[in-house]
Write a protein that holds these residues in place. Structure first.
Motif, short mmCIF file in Angstrom:
data_model
loop_
_atom_site.label_atom_id
_atom_site.label_comp_id
_atom_site.label_asym_id
_atom_site.label_seq_id
_atom_site.Cartn_x
_atom_site.Cartn_y
_atom_site.Cartn_z
N GLN A 168 0.72 -1.05 0.14
CA GLN A 168 0.08 -0.05 0.18
C GLN A 168 0.73 1.27 -0.07
OE1 GLN A 168 -2.47 0.01 3.38
NE2 GLN A 168 -4.31 -1.47 2.45
N ASP A 169 0.78 2.13 -0.81
CA ASP A 169 1.52 3.68 -1.09
C ASP A 169 1.22 4.34 0.52
OD1 ASP A 169 0.69 2.92 -3.99
OD2 ASP A 169 -0.35 4.43 -4.17
N LYS A 170 0.68 4.33 1.45
CA LYS A 170 0.75 4.20 2.55
C LYS A 170 1.53 3.53 3.20
CE LYS A 170 -1.93 5.45 6.85
NZ LYS A 170 -3.62 5.72 7.18
N THR A 171 1.40 2.38 3.07
CA THR A 171 3.09 1.61 4.32
C THR A 171 4.22 2.30 3.30
OG1 THR A 171 1.33 0.16 4.69
CG2 THR A 171 4.06 -0.73 4.31
N GLN A 173 5.11 4.66 2.15
CA GLN A 173 5.57 6.03 2.33
C GLN A 173 5.91 6.26 3.37
OE1 GLN A 173 2.05 8.48 2.18
NE2 GLN A 173 1.78 8.48 -0.07
N LYS A 174 5.15 5.60 4.65
CA LYS A 174 6.05 5.31 6.09
C LYS A 174 6.98 4.77 6.35
CE LYS A 174 1.67 5.67 8.34
NZ LYS A 174 0.69 4.65 10.01
#
Length: 401
Positions: A168-171, A173-174
């Motif tokens: 996932q993109d959110k993961t 980025q983190k």
């Protein structure tokens, strides 16, 4: 699509003047493997051929001139590389061929890097997304001749992106901001990959900024030294992302790889050939012979002087059980590369016939003409070592959607 193979010949010196020495590793450690000791010995010593032993992981083969065996500097270099001499054998074609192949592999780096039995051109070849020159090389020893078969093409070796693992993109980025230090396999929609240099398929368990505790290599410097000594590959000095994975078979142990050495896709080949790559490859080999292996007096003619030998097809390279040349294939199995010819004349005859089938302009008289090697010094020094720093480039590719 590869080009048709080109055959290059070079005359060997008198083999009775050389012997095979079996060296045994005297100490243990994550870096003290037979291939690492071979590369260390080749860096310290000239005019020898060396390779890991096939039947024992603690032994190495060393081919050296008889007059050099009792030289003090040779003994000192053996000791410095954590080796001791245990046995002297008569040199045969099998060991000579295997040692020559490994020695050239070691000396051609970093200008040529071997991946999946292909030599890729350039110091940065493992970290580029564009087309690169590629040469497949097969070496055979037959009746005092070294037979080098080369095929050229262009390939692309794409750097893996985190998004290709369906994270996932959110993961992502983190992870790139180091808000989290590890991405586990359950966060990946697809955890399959290929590993360098063999391109064996594997399953990813995690991607992390930390080396796994079960790994015998404890820090980044250990990882860089291991890959240089064992695989002959230069890993960037700023490597900071590591992948824990296992090969896809029962009982496989978990291993830690630098992220730079993991690929999501197999090598992509272009349907056009790069003939200039062969000229540069032969030039680099001749440079190695001139700088490191002068006593063996091996010289391969440049492609421009190969007018007496036609381009041949794959069916001209047939098997012979007398000469065994092990090469690792992508599935981990061993391939045997051999030829059936018993002499130089027997080799040239099928080449001449292949030339007629291809409507070559080569005449019978020209095919019988002996090749006189012509050596041109190559402009790239073999001794130069360059460790690239490409983390910014790779980080950018990792973060691309």
């Amino acid at each position: 699509m590869d080009s048709k193979p080109l055959i290059f010949l070079s005359k060997l010196p008198v083999l009775t003047d050389y012997v095979t020495i079996i060296g045994q590793i005297t100490t243990s450690g994550p870096h003290l493997l037979n291939s690492a000791c071979c590369r260390a010995l080749l860096r310290r010593t000239t005019n020898i051929l060396c390779s890991p032993a096939l039947d024992n992981k603690n032994n190495v083969y060393i081919v050296v001139h008889k007059n050099d065996v009792k030289v003090k500097s040779f003994s000192d270099n053996i000791t410095a590389c954590n080796l001791k001499l245990v046995k002297v054998l008569q040199l045969n074609n099998n060991i000579l061929q295997y040692c020559l192949d490994f020695t050239l592999h070691a000396y051609l780096h970093p200008h040529w890097t071997r991946v999946d039995n292909r030599y890729l051109e350039g110091k940065m070849c493992l970290f580029q997304n564009h087309w690169m020159g590629c040469v497949r090389a097969q070496i055979n020893i037959q009746d005092q001749n070294v037979i080098l078969a080369l095929k050229a093409s262009q390939v692309k070796l794409k750097v893996a992106r985190l998004s290709t693992f369906h994270i996932q993109d959110k993961t992502i980025q983190k992870f790139m901001k180091k808000e989290i230090r590890t991405i586990n396999s359950y966060e990946m929609g697809d955890n399959t990959c290929y590993v360098l240099p063999s391109f064996k398929p594997a399953l990813v368990h995690s991607i992390s900024y930390d080396i796994a505790k079960c790994c015998p290599l404890k820090d980044r410097s250990d990882m860089i030294a291991y890959w240089l000594d064992y695989h002959g590959m230069l890993i960037p000095s700023d490597t900071d992302i590591f992948v824990t994975l296992s090969f896809n078979f029962p009982g496989a142990s978990i291993m830690t790889y630098p992220y730079y050495c993991v690929r999501k896709n197999f090598i992509i080949s272009k349907h056009s050939v790069d003939n200039l790559a062969i000229d540069e490859f032969i030039g680099q080999i001749n440079s190695v012979m001139c700088e490191k292996l002068t006593s063996f007096k091996l010289e391969f003619p440049p492609q421009s002087s190969m007018t007496t030998l036609p381009t041949v097809s794959d069916n001209c390279l047939v098997k012979n059980t007398d000469v065994h040349h092990p090469v690792n294939s992508p599935n981990g199995q061993e391939k045997v590369i051999t030829t059936e010819s018993k002499s130089g004349k027997d080799l040239i005859k099928p080449l001449r016939e292949a030339g007629r089938e291809n409507k070559s302009t080569c005449s019978e008289s020209s095919c019988n003409t002996k090749i006189k090697p012509r050596f041109t010094p190559y402009h790239k020094p073999v001794s130069s070592i360059y460790v690239p720093k490409v983390s910014n480039l790779v980080r950018k590719s990792l973060n691309e959607a």
